[in-house]
Design a protein around this motif. Sequence first.
Motif, PDB file in Angstrom:
ATOM      1  N   PRO A 111       8.712   6.099  -3.115  1.00  0.00           N
ATOM      2  CA  PRO A 111       8.191   4.770  -3.454  1.00  0.00           C
ATOM      3  C   PRO A 111       8.667   3.684  -2.485  1.00  0.00           C
ATOM      4  CG  PRO A 111       9.293   5.785  -5.346  1.00  0.00           C
ATOM      5  CD  PRO A 111       9.546   6.661  -4.175  1.00  0.00           C
ATOM      6  N   GLY A 112       7.836   2.688  -2.331  1.00  0.00           N
ATOM      7  CA  GLY A 112       8.215   1.492  -1.581  1.00  0.00           C
ATOM      8  C   GLY A 112       8.130   1.632  -0.082  1.00  0.00           C
ATOM      9  N   THR A 113       7.527   2.715   0.399  1.00  0.00           N
ATOM     10  CA  THR A 113       7.515   2.948   1.845  1.00  0.00           C
ATOM     11  C   THR A 113       6.206   2.493   2.513  1.00  0.00           C
ATOM     12  OG1 THR A 113       6.894   5.228   1.340  1.00  0.00           O
ATOM     13  CG2 THR A 113       9.195   4.819   1.865  1.00  0.00           C
ATOM     14  N   LYS A 115       2.904   3.122   1.418  1.00  0.00           N
ATOM     15  CA  LYS A 115       1.718   3.984   1.292  1.00  0.00           C
ATOM     16  C   LYS A 115       0.514   3.204   0.758  1.00  0.00           C
ATOM     17  CE  LYS A 115       3.678   6.904  -1.558  1.00  0.00           C
ATOM     18  NZ  LYS A 115       4.981   6.192  -1.699  1.00  0.00           N
ATOM     19  N   THR A 116       0.731   2.483  -0.335  1.00  0.00           N
ATOM     20  CA  THR A 116      -0.381   1.738  -0.933  1.00  0.00           C
ATOM     21  C   THR A 116      -0.828   0.612  -0.005  1.00  0.00           C
ATOM     22  OG1 THR A 116       0.425   2.276  -3.132  1.00  0.00           O
ATOM     23  CG2 THR A 116      -1.107   0.442  -2.974  1.00  0.00           C
ATOM     24  N   HIS A 117       0.150  -0.024   0.624  1.00  0.00           N
ATOM     25  CA  HIS A 117      -0.157  -1.099   1.580  1.00  0.00           C
ATOM     26  C   HIS A 117      -1.143  -0.608   2.645  1.00  0.00           C
ATOM     27  CE1 HIS A 117       1.485  -4.618   4.168  1.00  0.00           C
ATOM     28  NE2 HIS A 117       0.441  -4.110   4.785  1.00  0.00           N
ATOM     29  N   ILE A 118      -0.814   0.518   3.261  1.00  0.00           N
ATOM     30  CA  ILE A 118      -1.682   1.018   4.338  1.00  0.00           C
ATOM     31  C   ILE A 118      -3.030   1.484   3.770  1.00  0.00           C
ATOM     32  CG2 ILE A 118      -1.891   2.662   6.240  1.00  0.00           C
ATOM     33  CD1 ILE A 118       1.153   2.783   6.335  1.00  0.00           C
TER      34      ILE A 118
HETATM   35  P1  ADP Z   1       4.396   2.607  -1.876  1.00  0.00           P
HETATM   36  O1  ADP Z   1       2.952   2.613  -2.197  1.00  0.00           O
HETATM   37  O2  ADP Z   1       4.777   3.570  -0.791  1.00  0.00           O
HETATM   38  O3  ADP Z   1       5.251   2.770  -3.089  1.00  0.00           O
HETATM   39  P2  ADP Z   1       3.908  -0.128  -1.189  1.00  0.00           P
HETATM   40  O4  ADP Z   1       2.834   0.015  -0.200  1.00  0.00           O
HETATM   41  O5  ADP Z   1       3.495  -0.557  -2.560  1.00  0.00           O
HETATM   42  O6  ADP Z   1       4.791   1.181  -1.289  1.00  0.00           O
HETATM   43  O7  ADP Z   1       4.996  -1.137  -0.613  1.00  0.00           O
HETATM   44  C1  ADP Z   1       5.833  -1.904  -1.457  1.00  0.00           C
HETATM   45  C2  ADP Z   1       5.818  -3.354  -1.000  1.00  0.00           C
HETATM   46  O8  ADP Z   1       6.459  -3.454   0.250  1.00  0.00           O
HETATM   47  C3  ADP Z   1       4.415  -3.890  -0.790  1.00  0.00           C
HETATM   48  O9  ADP Z   1       4.406  -5.258  -1.126  1.00  0.00           O
HETATM   49  C4  ADP Z   1       4.178  -3.701   0.688  1.00  0.00           C
HETATM   50  O10 ADP Z   1       3.272  -4.661   1.196  1.00  0.00           O
HETATM   51  C5  ADP Z   1       5.566  -3.883   1.255  1.00  0.00           C
HETATM   52  N1  ADP Z   1       5.803  -3.059   2.432  1.00  0.00           N
HETATM   53  C6  ADP Z   1       6.155  -1.762   2.464  1.00  0.00           C
HETATM   54  N2  ADP Z   1       6.351  -1.341   3.711  1.00  0.00           N
HETATM   55  C7  ADP Z   1       6.122  -2.401   4.515  1.00  0.00           C
HETATM   56  C8  ADP Z   1       6.156  -2.610   5.923  1.00  0.00           C
HETATM   57  N3  ADP Z   1       6.520  -1.651   6.770  1.00  0.00           N
HETATM   58  N4  ADP Z   1       5.827  -3.839   6.387  1.00  0.00           N
HETATM   59  C9  ADP Z   1       5.488  -4.821   5.539  1.00  0.00           C
HETATM   60  N5  ADP Z   1       5.437  -4.698   4.203  1.00  0.00           N
HETATM   61  C10 ADP Z   1       5.744  -3.501   3.690  1.00  0.00           C
END
Ligand code: ADP
Length: 259
Positions: A111-113, A115-118
Amino acid sequence: MSVAYEARAASGLEGLGLTVAREQLDSVAQRAAAEAWSYSHFLGFLLEGELHARHERTVKLNLQFARLPYLKRLEDFDRQAQPGLDPRLLDELATTRFLDEARNIVFLGPPGTGKTHIAIALAVLVAERGHRIYFAHAIDLARRLTQALAENRLRREMNNLTRPRLLVLDEVGYLALDTTQASLLFQVLCERYERRQPVVLTSNKAFADWAHVFAGDAVMASAALDRLLHRSTVVHIRGDSYRLKEKRQAGAEAALTPG
Ligand code: ADP
Ligand code: MG
């Protein structure tokens, strides 16, 4: 004679639904006269305005239809924070070539890496190319399909998920699915695969654990993976949670600030 045709220009554009061209007709015609444009230059210029406005409208509707939880762009993604992720890969994904190749993109990692953002950022690019996109959390999608099945409207709900050019299927494996939910999710993946409509999928579970994702049904899990991975790019994202990193950073800064 010419007076009648001049009036026809405006009403004709109006009648054909070219409202932006209609609005711009007088000013463009004046410019054309002042700058001695050719007739085709004039027509092309007038249509360009209409086409541009239409495209903007399409993108706006695509984004409304998508139900994205929030809007993110690839430009907002801090590549330095994720050094394990090949920047060339991000650039390649940003071309949205995967659409034409019916190639699925799978993001795996903790989590928090990002994935959803991209995943969202890629979907936005696809919407901007004029295509319908749709975002759903796996568990929400499964629940909605189950309800639709119970209410005899599965086909319609299924269409919502299989017709958009791109489906973002977020958080597969975070919550366990029951047998019905698993088979409905499987059906979505099958239909999209057969229609050559790609999926961008995120999961925190390794493929080896996908039997759990599919209600303990190893056969269904491997059939789903078969379709998902046949044409695909799998992106493993490792590293620390960006959220926690930000939090730690804020904490460290607060600790340095007196008072
Ligand atoms: P995941 O889906 O992998 O759990 P998210 O995509 O939800 O993680 O990311 C968590 C938060 O951190 C989001 O608000 C996202 O925009 C931000 N975030 C994560 N990685 C980055 C990054 N490398 N650069 C900028 N923002 C990021
Ligand atoms: Mg996520």
